[in-house]
Motif scaffolding. Structure first.
Motif, mmCIF file in Angstrom:
data_model
loop_
_atom_site.group_PDB
_atom_site.id
_atom_site.type_symbol
_atom_site.label_atom_id
_atom_site.label_comp_id
_atom_site.label_asym_id
_atom_site.label_seq_id
_atom_site.Cartn_x
_atom_site.Cartn_y
_atom_site.Cartn_z
ATOM 1 N N MET A 176 1.506 -5.438 -9.267
ATOM 2 C CA MET A 176 0.375 -5.611 -8.351
ATOM 3 C C MET A 176 0.518 -6.876 -7.504
ATOM 4 S SD MET A 176 -1.657 -8.227 -9.582
ATOM 5 C CE MET A 176 -3.105 -7.827 -8.653
ATOM 6 N N SER A 177 1.224 -7.879 -7.999
ATOM 7 C CA SER A 177 1.493 -9.064 -7.179
ATOM 8 C C SER A 177 2.374 -8.706 -5.986
ATOM 9 C CB SER A 177 2.159 -10.159 -8.018
ATOM 10 O OG SER A 177 1.288 -10.647 -9.013
ATOM 11 N N HIS A 178 3.393 -7.872 -6.227
ATOM 12 C CA HIS A 178 4.260 -7.429 -5.132
ATOM 13 C C HIS A 178 3.505 -6.529 -4.156
ATOM 14 C CE1 HIS A 178 8.231 -9.035 -6.091
ATOM 15 N NE2 HIS A 178 7.974 -8.811 -7.368
ATOM 16 N N ILE A 179 2.651 -5.647 -4.683
ATOM 17 C CA ILE A 179 1.863 -4.779 -3.800
ATOM 18 C C ILE A 179 0.938 -5.617 -2.923
ATOM 19 C CG2 ILE A 179 0.090 -2.983 -3.727
ATOM 20 C CD1 ILE A 179 1.287 -1.928 -6.382
ATOM 21 N N ALA A 184 -0.594 -7.894 2.355
ATOM 22 C CA ALA A 184 -0.891 -9.104 3.128
ATOM 23 C C ALA A 184 0.064 -9.263 4.301
ATOM 24 C CB ALA A 184 -0.820 -10.326 2.210
ATOM 25 N N GLN A 185 1.337 -8.993 4.076
ATOM 26 C CA GLN A 185 2.310 -9.074 5.167
ATOM 27 C C GLN A 185 1.973 -8.065 6.259
ATOM 28 O OE1 GLN A 185 5.938 -8.490 2.930
ATOM 29 N NE2 GLN A 185 6.428 -10.657 2.935
ATOM 30 N N GLN A 186 1.636 -6.838 5.859
ATOM 31 C CA GLN A 186 1.303 -5.804 6.836
ATOM 32 C C GLN A 186 0.037 -6.162 7.607
ATOM 33 O OE1 GLN A 186 3.283 -3.098 7.405
ATOM 34 N NE2 GLN A 186 1.965 -2.619 9.151
ATOM 35 N N ALA A 187 -0.870 -6.893 6.959
ATOM 36 C CA ALA A 187 -2.117 -7.306 7.603
ATOM 37 C C ALA A 187 -1.930 -8.476 8.556
ATOM 38 C CB ALA A 187 -3.158 -7.652 6.547
ATOM 39 N N GLY A 188 -0.724 -9.055 8.588
ATOM 40 C CA GLY A 188 -0.429 -10.121 9.538
ATOM 41 C C GLY A 188 -0.662 -11.516 9.027
ATOM 42 N N LEU A 189 -0.842 -11.689 7.716
ATOM 43 C CA LEU A 189 -0.999 -13.041 7.182
ATOM 44 C C LEU A 189 0.313 -13.804 7.327
ATOM 45 C CD1 LEU A 189 -3.463 -11.526 5.898
ATOM 46 C CD2 LEU A 189 -3.237 -13.110 3.966
ATOM 47 N N GLY A 190 0.227 -15.110 7.543
ATOM 48 C CA GLY A 190 1.411 -15.944 7.678
ATOM 49 C C GLY A 190 2.125 -16.128 6.357
ATOM 50 N N PHE A 329 -1.318 1.889 3.096
ATOM 51 C CA PHE A 329 -0.634 3.159 3.340
ATOM 52 C C PHE A 329 0.580 2.986 4.252
ATOM 53 C CE2 PHE A 329 -4.531 5.189 1.723
ATOM 54 C CZ PHE A 329 -3.946 6.135 0.886
ATOM 55 N N GLN A 330 0.534 2.020 5.149
ATOM 56 C CA GLN A 330 1.695 1.767 6.002
ATOM 57 C C GLN A 330 2.878 1.233 5.206
ATOM 58 O OE1 GLN A 330 -0.184 -0.797 8.841
ATOM 59 N NE2 GLN A 330 -1.100 0.884 9.987
ATOM 60 N N GLN A 331 2.602 0.675 4.022
ATOM 61 C CA GLN A 331 3.661 0.140 3.162
ATOM 62 C C GLN A 331 3.898 1.019 1.934
ATOM 63 O OE1 GLN A 331 5.714 -2.370 3.297
ATOM 64 N NE2 GLN A 331 4.996 -3.731 4.912
ATOM 65 N N GLN A 332 3.388 2.243 1.933
ATOM 66 C CA GLN A 332 3.374 3.031 0.701
ATOM 67 C C GLN A 332 4.774 3.307 0.146
ATOM 68 O OE1 GLN A 332 2.411 7.386 1.121
ATOM 69 N NE2 GLN A 332 1.714 6.739 3.156
ATOM 70 N N PHE A 333 5.767 3.503 0.994
ATOM 71 C CA PHE A 333 7.101 3.812 0.477
ATOM 72 C C PHE A 333 7.724 2.612 -0.223
ATOM 73 C CE2 PHE A 333 6.484 6.772 4.081
ATOM 74 C CZ PHE A 333 6.503 7.950 3.353
ATOM 75 N N GLU A 334 7.529 1.422 0.345
ATOM 76 C CA GLU A 334 8.022 0.206 -0.321
ATOM 77 C C GLU A 334 7.225 -0.056 -1.593
ATOM 78 O OE1 GLU A 334 10.392 -3.156 -0.976
ATOM 79 O OE2 GLU A 334 10.639 -1.373 0.287
ATOM 80 N N ILE A 335 5.929 0.249 -1.569
ATOM 81 C CA ILE A 335 5.091 0.071 -2.763
ATOM 82 C C ILE A 335 5.558 1.005 -3.881
ATOM 83 C CG2 ILE A 335 2.765 0.523 -3.664
ATOM 84 C CD1 ILE A 335 1.707 -0.641 -0.982
ATOM 85 N N LEU A 336 5.873 2.241 -3.551
ATOM 86 C CA LEU A 336 6.363 3.174 -4.567
ATOM 87 C C LEU A 336 7.716 2.731 -5.116
ATOM 88 C CD1 LEU A 336 5.299 6.568 -2.970
ATOM 89 C CD2 LEU A 336 4.269 5.409 -4.942
ATOM 90 N N LEU A 341 10.726 0.206 -9.633
ATOM 91 C CA LEU A 341 11.587 -0.906 -10.034
ATOM 92 C C LEU A 341 11.048 -1.622 -11.266
ATOM 93 C CD1 LEU A 341 14.054 -2.671 -9.316
ATOM 94 C CD2 LEU A 341 12.533 -4.041 -7.880
ATOM 95 N N TYR A 342 9.722 -1.778 -11.332
ATOM 96 C CA TYR A 342 9.107 -2.509 -12.445
ATOM 97 C C TYR A 342 8.302 -1.585 -13.354
ATOM 98 C CZ TYR A 342 10.362 -6.589 -9.654
ATOM 99 O OH TYR A 342 11.052 -7.538 -8.939
ATOM 100 N N ALA A 343 8.724 -0.341 -13.478
ATOM 101 C CA ALA A 343 8.024 0.610 -14.339
ATOM 102 C C ALA A 343 8.018 0.125 -15.782
ATOM 103 C CB ALA A 343 8.682 1.985 -14.240
ATOM 104 N N ASP A 344 6.933 0.403 -16.494
ATOM 105 C CA ASP A 344 6.827 -0.029 -17.885
ATOM 106 C C ASP A 344 7.970 0.538 -18.730
ATOM 107 O OD1 ASP A 344 4.523 -1.431 -17.340
ATOM 108 O OD2 ASP A 344 3.168 0.178 -17.953
ATOM 109 N N GLU A 345 8.417 1.751 -18.385
ATOM 110 C CA GLU A 345 9.484 2.388 -19.173
ATOM 111 C C GLU A 345 10.789 1.601 -19.130
ATOM 112 O OE1 GLU A 345 7.642 3.822 -16.889
ATOM 113 O OE2 GLU A 345 6.344 5.107 -18.105
ATOM 114 N N ARG A 346 10.941 0.750 -18.130
ATOM 115 C CA ARG A 346 12.163 -0.048 -18.028
ATOM 116 C C ARG A 346 12.126 -1.287 -18.909
ATOM 117 N NH1 ARG A 346 15.305 1.240 -13.500
ATOM 118 N NH2 ARG A 346 14.318 2.650 -11.998
ATOM 119 N N GLY A 347 10.991 -1.543 -19.564
ATOM 120 C CA GLY A 347 10.834 -2.735 -20.388
ATOM 121 C C GLY A 347 10.267 -3.885 -19.599
#
Length: 354
Positions: A176-179, A184-190, A329-336, A341-347
């Motif tokens: 959720m930190s990465h999401i 925030a980046q998509q929203a134009g924050l510096g 939604f504009q970042q949904q593919f990177e979010i997925l 990448l950080y799925a719980d199944e990976r430990g």
């Protein structure tokens, strides 16, 4: 000229709607500096916010669209550009005019008609001061980096400690930190704002430490009294962090307190509505809910990506800020990709790195 600027010619932005004034200032300064020009306030801001910002701005006050005062005000309100020295060069010569210009954050005030030697001296002086300030900032940043890194690690570890109570790997706070960062980046924050959010989002659920395990880990729905206890965790989190002048901790407290508020006002603990909810709280709410939807919890099974995205879309203007949800939604593919990448199944992250 200082060593750091000696490798290149500093850039001066001359913002004036008079071609004659631009030509004169370019002639006075062009031998020693790179000159960029803007004939309106909007163009001046575009250059100041570009990837190659000027080292100093010479700014007229009376310009079309935005006045020099408004241009200065906006630059000084931008954390990524506020350090650029602004010198007003104007025919407005009263004491009140000068006082207003300096109060807006300008470092100097030169009246027209200009004296070329005076302009050269003032520009040289303020570039030197700016360069010294940047070098001092670099030295301070270098000396305090270890302390800052330690604070960041404590925040992330506390966040993960809370998450381990109902998530075996603690990867929720990483995802959720990465999401939140992507939204925030998509929203134009510096970049400074994005980094601050990324560093503090992990503390959103630290208040779970104060929720009894038999409630937090209960399979199935909670009864009204149990829901009431769970809904105390934002305030508990804010109390754990406490009130601080330090920006990192103050931001972490704001996120912990407001990430369960809803855009429609039906959230908790304060029932804030719309833009009453701090921006970072609105962003973290989106990141937190989406990750929770897509992962198993003691009280629910995980949803598929399509199901989770559909639920998010249904809450546009309900739980979520519509503009920020569009950014999500504009970042949904990177979010997925982050979810995988950080799925719980990976430990845990540590296990993945080993």
């Amino acid at each position: 000229m200082s060593a750091s600027l000696g490798l290149r010619r500093p850039t001066i932005l001359v913002a004036d709607d008079s071609p004659q004034n631009i030509e004169l200032l370019s002639k006075v300064l062009g031998q020693d500096y790179r000159i960029k020009v803007a004939t309106s306030g909007d163009k001046a801001l575009a250059i100041a916010y570009s990837e190659d910002p000027p080292d100093l701005i010479l700014l007229d006050i009376m310009m079309p669209d935005l006045s020099g005062h408004e241009v200065c005000r906006r630059i000084k309100a931008n954390p990524d550009r506020r350090r650029i020295p602004v010198i007003f060069v104007t025919a407005m010569s009263t004491v009140e005019d000068e006082s207003l210009g300096l109060s807006l954050g300008a470092v100097d005030y030169i009246t027209k008609p200009i004296s070329p030697p005076l302009v050269q001296a003032r520009v040289r002086t303020h570039l030197a001061l700016y360069d010294q300030a940047r070098e001092l900032e670099r030295m301070v940043a270098q000396r305090t980096s270890e302390l800052v890194a330690t604070r960041q690690q404590i925040i992330r570890r506390l966040g993960r400690a809370a998450e381990f109570k109902d998530n075996e790997t603690g990867n929720h706070v990483i995802r959720m930190s990465h999401i939140a960062r992507l939204v925030a980046q998509q929203a134009g924050l510096g970049p400074e704002s994005v980094q601050l959010l990324f560093q503090t989002a992990a503390m959103h659920d630290v208040g779970k430490i104060g929720v009894p395990d038999q409630i937090l880990l209960k399979p199935g729905p909670l009864n009204p009294e149990e829901r009431k206890i769970v809904r105390q965790h934002p305030q508990i989190g804010a109390d754990i962090i406490g009130k601080h002048d330090n920006e990192l901790l103050a931001t972490a407290r704001t996120i912990a307190l407001t990430h369960h508020e809803r855009w429609d006002g039906a959230g908790y603990p304060q029932g804030l509505k719309g833009e009453q909810i701090p921006l970072f709280g609105r962003i973290v709410a989106i990141a937190d809910v989406f990750d929770a939807l897509m992962n198993r919890r003691p009280y629910k099974e995980a949803m598929s990506a399509s199901q989770a995205l559909a639920v998010m879309a249904e809450e546009r203007g309900g739980a979520f800020d519509p503009t920020l949800l569009d950014c999500f939604f504009q970042q949904q593919f990177e979010i997925l990709r982050i979810m995988d990448l950080y799925a719980d199944e990976r430990g845990t992250v540590a296990e993945m790195a080993s």
